[in-house]
Scaffold this active site. Structure first.
Site, PDB file in Angstrom:
ATOM      1  CG  ASP A  77      -2.277   0.711   0.903  1.00  0.00           C
ATOM      2  OD1 ASP A  77      -2.264   1.953   1.025  1.00  0.00           O
ATOM      3  OD2 ASP A  77      -3.297   0.085   0.536  1.00  0.00           O
ATOM      4  CG  ASP A  78       0.644   6.096   0.677  1.00  0.00           C
ATOM      5  OD1 ASP A  78       1.715   6.276   0.042  1.00  0.00           O
ATOM      6  OD2 ASP A  78      -0.156   7.024   0.919  1.00  0.00           O
ATOM      7  CE  LYS A 154      -6.002   1.126  -1.629  1.00  0.00           C
ATOM      8  NZ  LYS A 154      -5.906   0.744  -0.184  1.00  0.00           N
ATOM      9  CG  ASP A 156      -5.818   6.074  -2.173  1.00  0.00           C
ATOM     10  OD1 ASP A 156      -7.017   6.387  -2.254  1.00  0.00           O
ATOM     11  OD2 ASP A 156      -5.255   5.825  -1.081  1.00  0.00           O
ATOM     12  CB  SER A 188      -9.405   4.646  -4.322  1.00  0.00           C
ATOM     13  OG  SER A 188      -8.554   3.606  -3.905  1.00  0.00           O
ATOM     14  NE  ARG A 213     -12.206   0.773   0.317  1.00  0.00           N
ATOM     15  CZ  ARG A 213     -11.420   1.577   1.039  1.00  0.00           C
ATOM     16  NH1 ARG A 213     -10.118   1.476   0.969  1.00  0.00           N
ATOM     17  NH2 ARG A 213     -11.942   2.460   1.860  1.00  0.00           N
ATOM     18  CG  ASP A 217      -9.343   4.161   4.217  1.00  0.00           C
ATOM     19  OD1 ASP A 217      -9.794   4.009   3.063  1.00  0.00           O
ATOM     20  OD2 ASP A 217      -8.256   4.729   4.460  1.00  0.00           O
TER      21      ASP A 217
END
Ligand SMILES: *[C@@H]1O[C@H](CO)[C@@H](O)[C@H](O)[C@H]1NC(C)=O
Ligand SMILES: *[C@@H]1O[C@H](CO)[C@@H](O)[C@H](O)[C@H]1NC(C)=O
Length: 343
Positions: A77-78, A154, A156, A188, A213, A217
């Site tokens: 992830d980030d 992913k 975002d 997202s 998404r 979160d």
């Protein structure tokens, strides 16, 4: 006690992203909920976002029976990036935390029969302040990910406008396709636009993304799980028909194995995500997970239902404070499958 019954109903199939990926909800592991943006490898080398963390999770996915059950993605992830792009404008990983680079990590993950997912952000910066993918960088970053051998992205949506998102999310879909490498695409976008029409067009999303998404979160608490389930159920008229093979609603990670859920609540999250045809991305420490949490996450019946090839998302058909109110006779005859669940 509050009881909820979820039901799977057939629906018409719509067009979908044609990359052939994720015909059933994707399964794997994602760093964020458990490990967040911990970049402190000096004092916390075991838990910081580094190649070591992902290699160890890959080892456990391969060793402890996860992979055979379908948990195949190891997802970053980030906070994996260096604070700046290189001189050619390429994204690069933090050199201290990923000294061998993402290509080597992808090779490592592939050698264990698994797939590697990475994270980017459509905007000037990622949510945690690392380099973002602005509209003019989309093709370049897609190519970088493909060259590294990444299997999923992913994307975002921090630090971008509604207009930029409307251009950028479809553009990245095209750019990933143009690399020639099958790369699953998690968007997202809807979560940044309230998750509902008219701002969100689920027909369009299904054409460009493998999953998306929709909502907030997840946090490490039962309240968070309930708020997500409530939102998805309240809006199921819009959301349920949007899901199907190759294109899924994503209520976010499984938090089973962490600190916020009791054993019964953990079973409930697994059952609810199963019925929602949700992606099953665990976010927990597989090195120290308890036997009881592992048993829930490795429940073969749950996984089989979640992975049903028809890919029909369940609906809430009844909500009651009284669990005796639930009777099988109240279920429509068209039901292909039902499951009562008491929260
Ligand atoms: C790109 O899209 C076409 C259909 O539009 C599809 O046939 C092809 O498999 C896709 N390629 C990749 C790598 O996703
Ligand atoms: C949603 O997207 C689809 C596919 O791109 C398009 O045909 C349709 O007109 C859009 N719907 C709305 C309400 O904009």
């Amino acid at each position: 006690m509050k009881c909820v019954v979820f039901l799977l109903l057939p629906h018409a199939f719509s067009l979908a992203l044609e990359n052939g990926l994720m015909r059933t909800p994707p399964m794997g592991w994602l760093a964020w909920e458990r490990f967040r943006c911990n970049i402190d490898c000096k004092t916390d080398p075991h838990n910081c976002i580094s190649e070591r963390l992902f290699m160890e999770m890959a080892d456990h996915l391969a060793m402890d029976g996860w992979r055979e059950l379908g948990y195949e993605y190891v997802n970053i992830d980030d906070c994996w990036m260096a604070k700046n792009r290189d001189m050619m404008g390429h994204l690069i990983p933090d050199p201290e935390r990923f000294p061998r680079g993402i290509k080597a990590l992808a090779d490592y993950v592939h050698s264990r029969g698994l797939k590697l997912g990475i994270y980017g952000d459509l905007g000037t910066h990622t949510c945690a302040g690392y380099p973002g993918t602005t509209l003019n960088r989309i093709e370049q970053d897609a190519l970088t990910f493909a060259q590294w051998g990444v299997d999923m992205l992913k994307l975002d949506g921090c630090y971008s406008s509604a207009d930029e998102q409307a251009q950028g999310y479809p553009k990245m879909s095209k750019a990933l396709n143009a690399t020639g490498r099958p790369i699953a695409y998690s968007c997202s976008w809807p979560a940044y636009r309230g998750g509902l029409p008219p701002e969100v067009n689920y027909t369009l999303l299904a054409n460009i993304c493998n999953l998306w998404r929709n909502f907030d979160d997840i946090q490490d608490s039962w309240e968070s799980v309930l708020s997500i389930v409530e939102w998805f159920s309240k809006n199921q008229g819009v959301l349920q028909p949007a899901a199907g093979p190759g294109h899924w609603n994503d209520p976010d990670m499984l938090i089973i194995g962490n600190f916020g859920l009791s054993l019964e609540q953990s079973k409930s999250q697994m059952a609810l995500w199963t019925i929602m045809a949700a992606p099953l991305f665990m976010s927990t420490d597989l090195r120290i997970i308890s036997e009881s949490a592992k048993e829930i996450l490795q429940n073969k019946l749950m996984i089989k239902i979640n992975q049903d090839p028809l890919g029909i998302q369940g609906r809430r058909i009844l909500q009651s404070e009284d669990r005796h109110a639930i009777s099988l006779h109240s279920l429509p005859r068209t039901a292909q499958f039902y499951r009562g669940h008491c929260l």
